[in-house]
Scaffold this motif. Structure first.
Motif, PDB file in Angstrom:
ATOM      1  N   LEU A 158       0.711  -1.099   0.131  1.00 48.98           N
ATOM      2  CA  LEU A 158      -0.032   0.085  -0.207  1.00 48.98           C
ATOM      3  C   LEU A 158       0.828   1.307  -0.003  1.00 48.98           C
ATOM      4  N   GLU A 159       0.784   2.159  -0.806  1.00 46.42           N
ATOM      5  CA  GLU A 159       1.284   3.545  -1.160  1.00 46.42           C
ATOM      6  C   GLU A 159      -0.042   4.419  -1.488  1.00 46.42           C
ATOM      7  N   PRO A 160       0.330   5.773  -1.122  1.00 44.75           N
ATOM      8  CA  PRO A 160      -0.637   6.886  -1.738  1.00 44.75           C
ATOM      9  C   PRO A 160      -1.069   6.713  -2.988  1.00 44.75           C
ATOM     10  N   SER A 161      -0.182   6.153  -4.055  1.00 42.58           N
ATOM     11  CA  SER A 161      -0.259   6.099  -5.296  1.00 42.58           C
ATOM     12  C   SER A 161      -1.072   4.915  -6.005  1.00 42.58           C
ATOM     13  N   ASN A 162      -1.049   4.014  -5.106  1.00 46.08           N
ATOM     14  CA  ASN A 162      -2.063   2.625  -5.509  1.00 46.08           C
ATOM     15  C   ASN A 162      -3.146   2.415  -4.649  1.00 46.08           C
ATOM     16  N   CYS A 163      -3.426   3.086  -3.694  1.00 47.74           N
ATOM     17  CA  CYS A 163      -4.428   2.399  -2.454  1.00 47.74           C
ATOM     18  C   CYS A 163      -5.791   2.514  -3.109  1.00 47.74           C
ATOM     19  N   ALA A 168     -10.484  -0.671  -4.544  1.00 49.32           N
ATOM     20  CA  ALA A 168     -11.446  -0.985  -5.464  1.00 49.32           C
ATOM     21  C   ALA A 168     -11.323  -2.661  -5.966  1.00 49.32           C
ATOM     22  N   PHE A 169     -10.223  -2.975  -6.143  1.00 47.93           N
ATOM     23  CA  PHE A 169      -9.774  -4.488  -6.381  1.00 47.93           C
ATOM     24  C   PHE A 169     -10.196  -5.315  -5.201  1.00 47.93           C
ATOM     25  N   ALA A 170     -10.185  -4.933  -4.006  1.00 47.25           N
ATOM     26  CA  ALA A 170     -10.612  -5.701  -2.969  1.00 47.25           C
ATOM     27  C   ALA A 170     -11.944  -5.777  -2.906  1.00 47.25           C
ATOM     28  N   ASP A 171     -12.634  -5.073  -3.161  1.00 49.87           N
ATOM     29  CA  ASP A 171     -14.175  -4.609  -3.174  1.00 49.87           C
ATOM     30  C   ASP A 171     -14.923  -5.611  -4.270  1.00 49.87           C
ATOM     31  N   VAL A 172     -14.159  -5.605  -5.321  1.00 50.22           N
ATOM     32  CA  VAL A 172     -14.629  -6.452  -6.557  1.00 50.22           C
ATOM     33  C   VAL A 172     -14.542  -8.037  -6.027  1.00 50.22           C
ATOM     34  N   ASP A 183      -9.152   0.939   3.475  1.00 47.69           N
ATOM     35  CA  ASP A 183      -9.861   2.133   3.754  1.00 47.69           C
ATOM     36  C   ASP A 183      -9.266   2.920   4.776  1.00 47.69           C
ATOM     37  N   LYS A 184      -8.559   2.306   5.726  1.00 44.69           N
ATOM     38  CA  LYS A 184      -8.080   2.786   6.801  1.00 44.69           C
ATOM     39  C   LYS A 184      -6.974   3.443   6.309  1.00 44.69           C
ATOM     40  N   PHE A 185      -6.188   3.222   5.513  1.00 46.56           N
ATOM     41  CA  PHE A 185      -4.945   3.783   4.821  1.00 46.56           C
ATOM     42  C   PHE A 185      -5.332   4.825   4.112  1.00 46.56           C
ATOM     43  N   VAL A 186      -6.484   4.908   3.560  1.00 47.28           N
ATOM     44  CA  VAL A 186      -6.765   6.034   2.725  1.00 47.28           C
ATOM     45  C   VAL A 186      -7.237   7.278   3.658  1.00 47.28           C
ATOM     46  N   LYS A 195      -3.156  14.136  -4.302  1.00 49.96           N
ATOM     47  CA  LYS A 195      -2.283  14.490  -5.298  1.00 49.96           C
ATOM     48  C   LYS A 195      -2.040  13.398  -6.345  1.00 49.96           C
ATOM     49  N   THR A 196      -2.508  12.204  -6.212  1.00 49.95           N
ATOM     50  CA  THR A 196      -1.979  11.173  -7.226  1.00 49.95           C
ATOM     51  C   THR A 196      -2.943  11.282  -8.256  1.00 49.95           C
ATOM     52  N   ASP A 197      -2.466  10.538  -9.386  1.00 48.32           N
ATOM     53  CA  ASP A 197      -3.245  10.195 -10.547  1.00 48.32           C
ATOM     54  C   ASP A 197      -4.504   9.283 -10.395  1.00 48.32           C
ATOM     55  N   GLU A 198      -4.114   8.464  -9.471  1.00 47.78           N
ATOM     56  CA  GLU A 198      -5.445   7.554  -9.052  1.00 47.78           C
ATOM     57  C   GLU A 198      -6.644   8.434  -8.652  1.00 47.78           C
ATOM     58  N   PHE A 199      -6.461   9.379  -7.633  1.00 42.98           N
ATOM     59  CA  PHE A 199      -7.477  10.316  -7.208  1.00 42.98           C
ATOM     60  C   PHE A 199      -7.877  11.112  -8.271  1.00 42.98           C
TER      61      PHE A 199
END
Length: 591
Positions: A158-163, A168-172, A183-186, A195-199
């Motif tokens: 887990l990192e800010p750039s991929n969390c 989403a992958f865990a939910d699916v 979710d706690k990490f987020v 600040k990341t592309d994912e967001f």
């Protein structure tokens, strides 16, 4: 034809007709020696190794699995014993159970190759390149242990750039525990995540859901406003329609008036819209309404709290909080009771201070050993008393696990203890658990692999290098490998499923240690790491964002206020801002 009978062949004779062998052991021998069970420790390993060779040579294979256009020859008995989905298929009488070739359309071919190797060896290497396909395949094939191993691997990554993608992958894939931890990490790392592309690539529904949450941990509402603006500006032509909805996710009354005037109202997205400016002013007018949900504060970011201890003059009841952004400590409300040699744990965002000792003129040695306990809610910013534990003691090991606060070992004037008790916050009561094997005071306590490890300590005569392990699942104690160095006053923590031990002392030899060790769970052994910059006994140790903070302690001459941070990725130490108070015998936790 001769009527003479054919002699009976030995293979025709039933077991009851076999000629008896002469007994070489008297039947009068002791009953305990009449029989002996032989068990080969290598039997299962050797058998599996032979079956694996059969597969490599494609001998005795009785099923062909077709996955992604590739053929995989295998043995049904191996698949049935290791893959629950295929076990159900073969045992249920489905038409596939009678086919020599079975196609699996839902599984990736490379992932199935790994799973097939795992079925024959019990081993698989999980990597960043294969983990998603492997988890998906293991989930489909109902291989729970393998799926959980993949989830554990993803949690470490887990990192800010991929969390957001991992969540989403865990939910699916229905990985509830991974989703909860992600979710706690987020929530904890939102300021970096925005600040990341994912967001910035989130759909509006997802972005709104995240920015509206009460439990995101931000230092100020300005972070949420700026995140919303960055999201809008990422694709303004298509997202401009959401500007008003975005404003409703911002808790405008929590923004400083000067920030609203100088920044919010001057933002290009707002300053040219009379409607939006009017909307913002209307929200601010309603600021004093008790029903206004926009006045509810977000969760505060998790940080380190340190309590109690002793300086060169007196025992303390003071509390400090570490400000990671400004690298400084700030004072918080003091505990109700002065406590040194105190235990502290964090459970569901609440701090629990347990036992300890303080000065008193009413005892022979001037020390009062405490059974009193209290807890601190960062949201309410106050301490309150909770029921006392059954035994008065100081230097007690305290840890939170699975909804309970555990108090382990400790000492009073006369002796060290092996007592174990735990507090249930829901019932507001303590219960006693099985004692440790050894009496321990000043031991380090931490949770590793869902078990409680008690490290080192002393029993008033000897310092221990031994480690005891409590398994809540069956309520039993056992021993793990000894540390390389016997010591008490040792600080411990767990990072990424690795147990670390910092500092400590040998009272008899008056030695104070800068030694650092870590415990390899799989190998059941300890190994030395780079030493701390300062020797420390009774330091307060806590983990924040994957790093160990070692605070205060006693170096044999002085009580310390310095703090050093250990990065397990590099094994490097660095100093950060010093505490306001000099402290030894304090305790720290994150909340």
């Amino acid at each position: 034809m001769s009527s003479r009978k054919r002699p009976r062949d030995s293979t025709d004779a039933p077991c009851t007709r076999t000629r008896k062998m002469k007994r070489v052991v008297s039947s009068s021998a002791e009953k305990s020696r009449d029989k002996r069970l032989f068990r080969s420790n290598d039997h299962a390993t050797d058998a599996l190794a032979y079956v694996r060779r059969l597969r490599e040579q494609e001998e005795l294979c009785d099923v062909k699995m077709v996955v992604g256009g590739r053929d995989f020859n295998a043995h049904k008995v191996v698949l049935v014993s290791t893959v629950p989905y295929l076990r159900a298929m073969f045992a249920s009488g489905m038409k596939e159970s009678r086919q020599s070739a079975i196609e699996l359309k839902e599984v990736d071919a490379c992932a199935f190759q790994l799973i097939l190797d795992y079925a024959y060896t019990g081993e698989v290497e999980v990597t960043t390149e294969n983990v998603q396909e492997l988890l998906s395949a293991a989930n489909f094939l109902q291989m729970g242990s393998l799926r959980d191993a993949c989830c554990d691997f993803l949690e470490v990554q887990l990192e800010p750039s991929n969390c957001l993608g991992i969540r989403a992958f865990a939910d699916v894939h229905g990985c509830g525990e991974l989703a909860r931890r992600t979710d706690k990490f987020v929530c904890q790392r939102l300021a970096e995540i925005v600040k990341t592309d994912e967001f910035l690539s989130l759909e509006w529904k997802e972005a709104r859901q995240l920015l509206s949450r009460d439990d995101i941990q931000v230092r100020s509402e300005e972070i949420v406003f700026e995140a919303a603006c960055h999201w809008l500006q990422r694709d303004l032509p298509s997202r401009q329609q959401y500007i008003e909805d975005v404003l409703h996710t911002i808790r405008l009354p929590l923004l400083k008036r000067s920030y609203i005037k100088d920044t919010v109202l001057q933002t290009d997205l707002i300053k040219d819209s009379e409607h939006l400016r009017y909307l913002i002013k209307g929200v601010l007018i309603a600021i004093n309404s008790p029903e206004n949900p926009l006045t509810k504060h977000r969760a505060a970011p998790e940080t380190i709290f340190i309590v109690g201890g002793r300086n060169s003059r007196r025992c303390l009841n003071t509390t400090e909080k570490y400000d990671t952004q400004n690298d400084q400590w700030t004072a918080m409300p003091p505990m109700k009771q002065i406590r040194t040699a105190v235990g502290l744990a964090s459970l569901d965002g609440v701090l629990y201070a347990i036992g300890g000792e303080c000065e008193t003129p009413n005892s022979q040695d001037g020390t009062l050993y405490l059974d009193s306990c209290e807890r601190f809610s960062p949201l309410e910013n106050k301490w309150e008393t909770i029921p006392s534990m059954p035994h008065q003691r100081s230097f007690v090991g305290v840890v939170a696990h699975d909804g309970y606060v555990y108090a382990i070992g400790g000492e009073d004037k006369m002796t060290s203890f092996n007592y174990v008790e735990r507090y249930d916050p829901d019932k507001c009561e303590w219960e006693s658990l099985p004692d440790m094997r050894l009496n321990r005071s000043g031991a380090g306590v931490a949770v590793l692999d869902s078990k409680i490890y008690v490290v080192g300590g002393h029993d008033q005569q000897l310092h221990h290098s031994s480690v005891e392990v409590y398994n809540p699942a069956d309520n039993t104690w056992s021993f793990a490998a000894d540390m390389t160095l016997a010591r008490s006053g040792v600080g411990v923590c767990v990072i990424d499923n690795i147990l670390y031990a910092f500092g400590g002392r040998n009272r008899i030899q008056a030695i104070y240690y800068d030694v650092v060790e870590r415990f390899d769970l799989a190998a059941n052994r300890w190994e030395r790491l780079p030493v701390m910059t300062t020797a420390r006994a009774w330091p307060a140790v806590s983990v924040l964002r994957g790093k160990a903070y070692v605070c205060g302690g006693y170096d044999g001459r002085l009580r310390l206020n310095t703090v050093e941070v250990f990065d397990p990725c590099t094994s490097d130490w660095k100093q950060v801002g010093s505490m306001m108070e000099y402290r030894a015998g304090a305790s720290a936790a994150v909340a």
